[in-house]
Design a protein around this motif. Structure first.
Motif, PDB file in Angstrom:
ATOM      1  N   LEU A   1       0.842  -1.185   0.000  1.00 15.11           N
ATOM      2  CA  LEU A   1       0.000   0.000   0.000  1.00 15.11           C
ATOM      3  C   LEU A   1       0.883   1.243   0.000  1.00 15.11           C
ATOM      4  O   LEU A   1       1.692   1.443   0.900  1.00 15.11           O
TER       5      LEU A   1
ATOM      6  N   SER B   1      -2.634   6.667   0.753  1.00 10.60           N
ATOM      7  CA  SER B   1      -3.971   6.806   1.330  1.00 10.60           C
ATOM      8  C   SER B   1      -4.541   8.115   0.802  1.00 10.60           C
ATOM      9  O   SER B   1      -4.003   9.193   1.090  1.00 10.60           O
TER      10      SER B   1
ATOM     11  N   GLU C   1      -5.615   3.248  -1.059  1.00  4.73           N
ATOM     12  CA  GLU C   1      -6.905   3.175  -0.384  1.00  4.73           C
ATOM     13  C   GLU C   1      -7.517   4.563  -0.385  1.00  4.73           C
ATOM     14  O   GLU C   1      -6.814   5.562  -0.596  1.00  4.73           O
TER      15      GLU C   1
ATOM     16  N   PHE D   1     -11.316  -0.977  -5.009  1.00  2.64           N
ATOM     17  CA  PHE D   1     -10.201  -0.519  -4.170  1.00  2.64           C
ATOM     18  C   PHE D   1     -10.728  -0.337  -2.746  1.00  2.64           C
ATOM     19  O   PHE D   1     -11.940  -0.147  -2.544  1.00  2.64           O
ATOM     20  N   PRO D   2      -9.861  -0.388  -1.729  1.00  2.00           N
ATOM     21  CA  PRO D   2     -10.328  -0.196  -0.359  1.00  2.00           C
ATOM     22  C   PRO D   2     -10.919   1.200  -0.176  1.00  2.00           C
ATOM     23  O   PRO D   2     -10.258   2.202  -0.447  1.00  2.00           O
TER      24      PRO D   2
ATOM     25  N   ARG E   1     -13.297   3.546   2.581  1.00  2.00           N
ATOM     26  CA  ARG E   1     -13.897   3.619   3.911  1.00  2.00           C
ATOM     27  C   ARG E   1     -14.518   4.989   4.151  1.00  2.00           C
ATOM     28  O   ARG E   1     -13.989   6.006   3.709  1.00  2.00           O
TER      29      ARG E   1
END
Length: 337
Positions: free
Chosen positions: A2, A5, A35, A60-61, A63
């Motif tokens: 990763l 972010s 992410e 893709f991640p 949240r």
């Protein structure tokens, strides 16, 4: 694995978040390398519901971060997303922006060339209807982008835009993040740039790559434009960076002097040759500087708006500067002091 972010503060962006998520899904950088965290700043529309629904099927991640009661504003949202982020690099954009497919790949390429980098500022393009008002806004904004990039190239950073930037998590933590300016609604971008430059000289860069350009809609009305610019100007008096202070004084002084010159020419006609020479020098210098910036952004035709923008700039800059110094404005349905 990763690497990035992507952190986004959102408030009442239900109309724009779906397009942003489509752009993120189309990134050429493999989904395993980034992410996305969207911090919902107490939206009163369907922003949170849309992000939650998208997260269940995203490749893709993705949240959703909900701000706790009592925490409001962009810095609080970014801080909440950052605390939940897992990658060493934090990439920021806004919920109403559009991204090209090579956006994150362009960041990755720069970091390969500059592995010691701690901060990356990137270009932003205003979009909107092809009207004179929109062209003038776009031209002014392109000038800000160009000045910010040129100052970074000289390692005298002045300005950047939170709609398109990135920073190393360890550098953010080393300079205290937003702690010393958390009480100010604006400045999540430039204060951080200035602090990282002081703590880690030579590690802030400008990403001059067309693939990295982020597009955002121009304010739709003059009132909306003035509110945005007053919000930006509200942080000027808190600058600690000598380069930023010198630039602000130079820009305001030069534009006010040109306007004063016209007044002097009307009072003393024998001064007109000098006044016209000063205007020609200023317009020529601006055209020389802006032409390559506009070519890079694909908006070379905006250069034709240089004269009307110059005519309007002195009263505009004075009004925005005075209002920003006084403080107090509306943003996202909130009154901000």
């Amino acid at each position: 694995m990763l690497s990035f972010s992507v952190i986004i503060a959102a408030r009442n962006e239900a109309d724009t978040v779906p397009q942003l998520l489509q752009d993120l899904a189309a990134q050429t950088l493999p989904a395993a390398q980034f992410e996305v965290l969207i911090a919902d700043d107490h939206s009163t529309d369907a922003t949170a519901a849309l992000v939650s629904a998208a997260a269940s099927k995203s490749k893709f991640p993705l949240r959703l971060i909900a701000l706790p009661a009592g925490a409001t504003g962009k810095k609080a949202a970014l801080q909440a997303a950052l605390q939940a982020a897992r990658a060493p690099w934090l990439v920021c954009t806004d919920a109403d922006c559009r991204l090209g497919p090579g956006w994150l790949a362009a960041y990755a390429a720069l970091l390969q060339r500059h592995p010691q980098a701690n901060f990356v500022s990137s270009p932003v393009l205003l979009t909107g209807p092809d009207t004179l008002f929109a062209r003038l806004m776009g031209l002014e904004f392109a000038g800000l982008v160009g000045v910010g990039g040129a100052c970074l190239a000289r390692q005298q950073p002045t300005m950047c835009n939170g709609a398109n930037l990135a920073y190393r998590r360890t550098a953010f933590e080393a300079v205290g993040g937003f702690a010393d300016n958390a009480h100010l609604a604006s400045g999540d971008d430039e204060f951080l740039l200035h602090k990282i430059h002081v703590a880690f000289p030579g590690t802030a860069h400008f990403l001059a790559d067309a693939a990295a350009v982020v597009r955002t809609a121009a304010p739709p009305t003059l009132r909306a434009l003035l509110r945005q610019r007053v919000r930006w100007a509200s942080k000027w008096r808190h600058y600690q960076s000598p380069a930023s202070r010198r630039l602000a004084v130079l820009v305001l002084g030069a534009n006010v002097a040109l306007a004063a010159g016209v007044g002097a020419g009307l009072r003393w006609p024998e001064l007109w040759p000098w006044v016209l020479a000063a205007w020609a020098l200023k317009l020529g210098a601006d055209a020389w500087f802006l032409a390559p910036v506009l070519r890079f952004l694909g908006r070379h035709k905006w250069l034709g708006g240089l004269l009307p923008l110059q005519l309007l700039y002195a009263p505009y800059a004075l009004a925005v500067g005075a209002a920003g110094w006084r403080g107090g404005y509306q943003w996202k349905g909130r009154a901000v002091k």
